[in-house]
Design a protein around this motif. Structure first.
Motif, mmCIF file in Angstrom:
data_model
loop_
_atom_site.group_PDB
_atom_site.id
_atom_site.type_symbol
_atom_site.label_atom_id
_atom_site.label_comp_id
_atom_site.label_asym_id
_atom_site.label_seq_id
_atom_site.Cartn_x
_atom_site.Cartn_y
_atom_site.Cartn_z
ATOM 1 N N GLN A 89 4.007 -4.564 -3.826
ATOM 2 C CA GLN A 89 2.606 -4.941 -4.072
ATOM 3 C C GLN A 89 1.675 -4.205 -3.110
ATOM 4 O O GLN A 89 0.566 -3.819 -3.482
ATOM 5 C CB GLN A 89 2.450 -6.454 -3.937
ATOM 6 N N CYS A 90 2.145 -4.003 -1.873
ATOM 7 C CA CYS A 90 1.342 -3.269 -0.889
ATOM 8 C C CYS A 90 1.192 -1.813 -1.327
ATOM 9 O O CYS A 90 0.099 -1.232 -1.232
ATOM 10 C CB CYS A 90 2.000 -3.335 0.493
ATOM 11 N N PHE A 91 2.276 -1.222 -1.814
ATOM 12 C CA PHE A 91 2.193 0.158 -2.281
ATOM 13 C C PHE A 91 1.257 0.265 -3.494
ATOM 14 O O PHE A 91 0.489 1.224 -3.602
ATOM 15 C CB PHE A 91 3.568 0.713 -2.641
ATOM 16 N N ASN A 92 1.317 -0.721 -4.389
ATOM 17 C CA ASN A 92 0.414 -0.734 -5.547
ATOM 18 C C ASN A 92 -1.043 -0.781 -5.090
ATOM 19 O O ASN A 92 -1.906 -0.089 -5.648
ATOM 20 C CB ASN A 92 0.703 -1.937 -6.444
ATOM 21 N N MET A 93 -1.313 -1.610 -4.074
ATOM 22 C CA MET A 93 -2.672 -1.717 -3.531
ATOM 23 C C MET A 93 -3.139 -0.367 -2.997
ATOM 24 O O MET A 93 -4.249 0.095 -3.289
ATOM 25 C CB MET A 93 -2.700 -2.774 -2.420
ATOM 26 N N PHE A 94 -2.263 0.300 -2.237
ATOM 27 C CA PHE A 94 -2.606 1.604 -1.679
ATOM 28 C C PHE A 94 -2.826 2.628 -2.789
ATOM 29 O O PHE A 94 -3.768 3.428 -2.732
ATOM 30 C CB PHE A 94 -1.496 2.077 -0.737
ATOM 31 N N TYR A 95 -1.976 2.615 -3.806
ATOM 32 C CA TYR A 95 -2.093 3.581 -4.907
ATOM 33 C C TYR A 95 -3.443 3.429 -5.619
ATOM 34 O O TYR A 95 -4.127 4.423 -5.892
ATOM 35 C CB TYR A 95 -0.953 3.390 -5.905
#
Length: 248
Positions: A89-95
Motif C-alpha cells: 500500500q505504501c508503494f502504491n501511494m508513492f507510485y
C-alpha cells in the motif's frame, strides 16, 4: 469549499509540517543550495514520508485485525492484514504521487530533478547513524498518534490514506523540485522497512494477538511523549541521550 475538502487539506498540511519538523530536528535538511545537498534532503524527506505512512497504515491495519478477531468469534472470517500488505500500500501511494499530472507537467518543463537508482545506491553507501534512525522513528511515532486519530474519522480510511499521503508527497516534490524515480523510491522503501520503522510497524501489527506487545507499545508511546518533551524543552543533545536509554 466543502468541510470534507477543508479537512483533507488540513491533514495534508499536518503531514507536510511533520515531515519538515522531523527533518529539522534530525539535521537532515540541505546544508547548502547545491544540487547534491538538495537531492540528499529530498531522499531524507521521502524516507520520512514512507516512515509516517507505514506507521499510520500499520496502526490502521492493527485496528482491522482486532475487528477481524472479534468477528471470528461469530464465525465471520476476514483475512488479517500483514506487513507485506502494508508495504504494498505504501508503494502504491508513492507510485500515485510519483505519476501525478502536476509533477509530469513540471518535469516536462525541466523544473524537476530526478533522483536515479544510482543516486540512491550512492546515498546508501553512507547510512545515517543508528541514533538518528531511532530519532526519526520516535518523532514519527509522536505525529502518527495524532494523524491516526484524524484518519480514523474518514468513511474509507484506506482510500483516504492513499489519497491524502500521495497528494502531500506530490506537493512536497513540487516544493523541493526533486523527484525520486520509481527504482530509487523502491530502494528507499526497502531501506525504511529494514530500519527501526519496520520494527515499530511489526510491533503495531502484532498487538492484536499478543497482549505483551500491546502493553509494550502502550509503554513505548508514553516514553515517546517523554522523549518529545525532553527534546523540545532541553535541546537535541538531551533528547538523544534520553532516546539512547530507551533504545537499549
Amino acid at each position: 469549499m466543502s468541510t470534507r475538502l477543508n479537512d483533507t487539506i488540513s491533514i495534508e498540511l499536518q503531514i507536510q509540517a511533520a515531515v519538515r519538523e522531523i527533518a529539522t530536528f534530525t539535521g537532515l535538511t540541505a546544508q547548502s543550495a547545491s544540487v547534491d545537498d538538495r537531492i540528499h534532503e529530498a531522499i531524507f524527506q521521502g524516507k520520512i514520508f514512507f516512515t509516517l505512512y507505514l506507521m499510520v497504515q500499520s496502526l490502521h491495519s492493527e485496528a482491522k485485525n482486532t475487528t477481524a478477531q472479534i468477528l471470528a468469534q461469530q464465525n465471520i472470517t476476514i483475512p488479517d492484514v500483514n506487513f507485506e500488505t502494508v508495504i504494498q500500500q505504501c508503494f502504491n501511494m508513492f507510485y500515485i504521487s510519483n505519476h501525478d499530472i502536476a509533477i509530469d507537467k513540471a518535469n516536462t518543463c525541466d523544473q524537476v530533478i530526478t533522483v536515479t537508482s544510482s543516486d540512491m545506491l550512492q546515498w546508501q553507501h553512507a547510512p545515517i547513524q543508528e541514533n538518528l534512525e531511532n530519532m526519526i522513528a520516535a518523532l514519527a511515532t509522536k505525529h502518527v498518534k495524532y494523524l491516526s486519530s484524524l484518519f480514523s474519522q474518514a468513511e474509507d480510511i484506506d482510500n483516504e490514506l492513499l489519497s491524502v499521503f500521495s497528494h502531500a508527497m506530490t506537493n512536497n516534490t513540487l516544493d523541493l523540485g526533486i523527484k525520486l524515480s520509481s527504482k530509487a523510491g523502491t530502494l528507499l522503501l526497502e531501506q525504511v522497512i529494514h530500519s527501526r520503522t519496520g520494527t515499530v510497524c511489526l510491533i503495531f501489527l502484532n498487538m492484536t494477538t499478543n497482549s505483551q506487545e500491546k502493553y509494550a507499545i502502550s509503554q513505548y508511546l508514553a516514553d515517546i511523549d517523554n522523549f518529545y518533551t525532553t527534546l523540545t524543552s532541553h535541546g537535541l543533545q538531551q533528547g538523544l541521550l534520553f532516546l539512547d536509554k530507551l533504545s537499549k
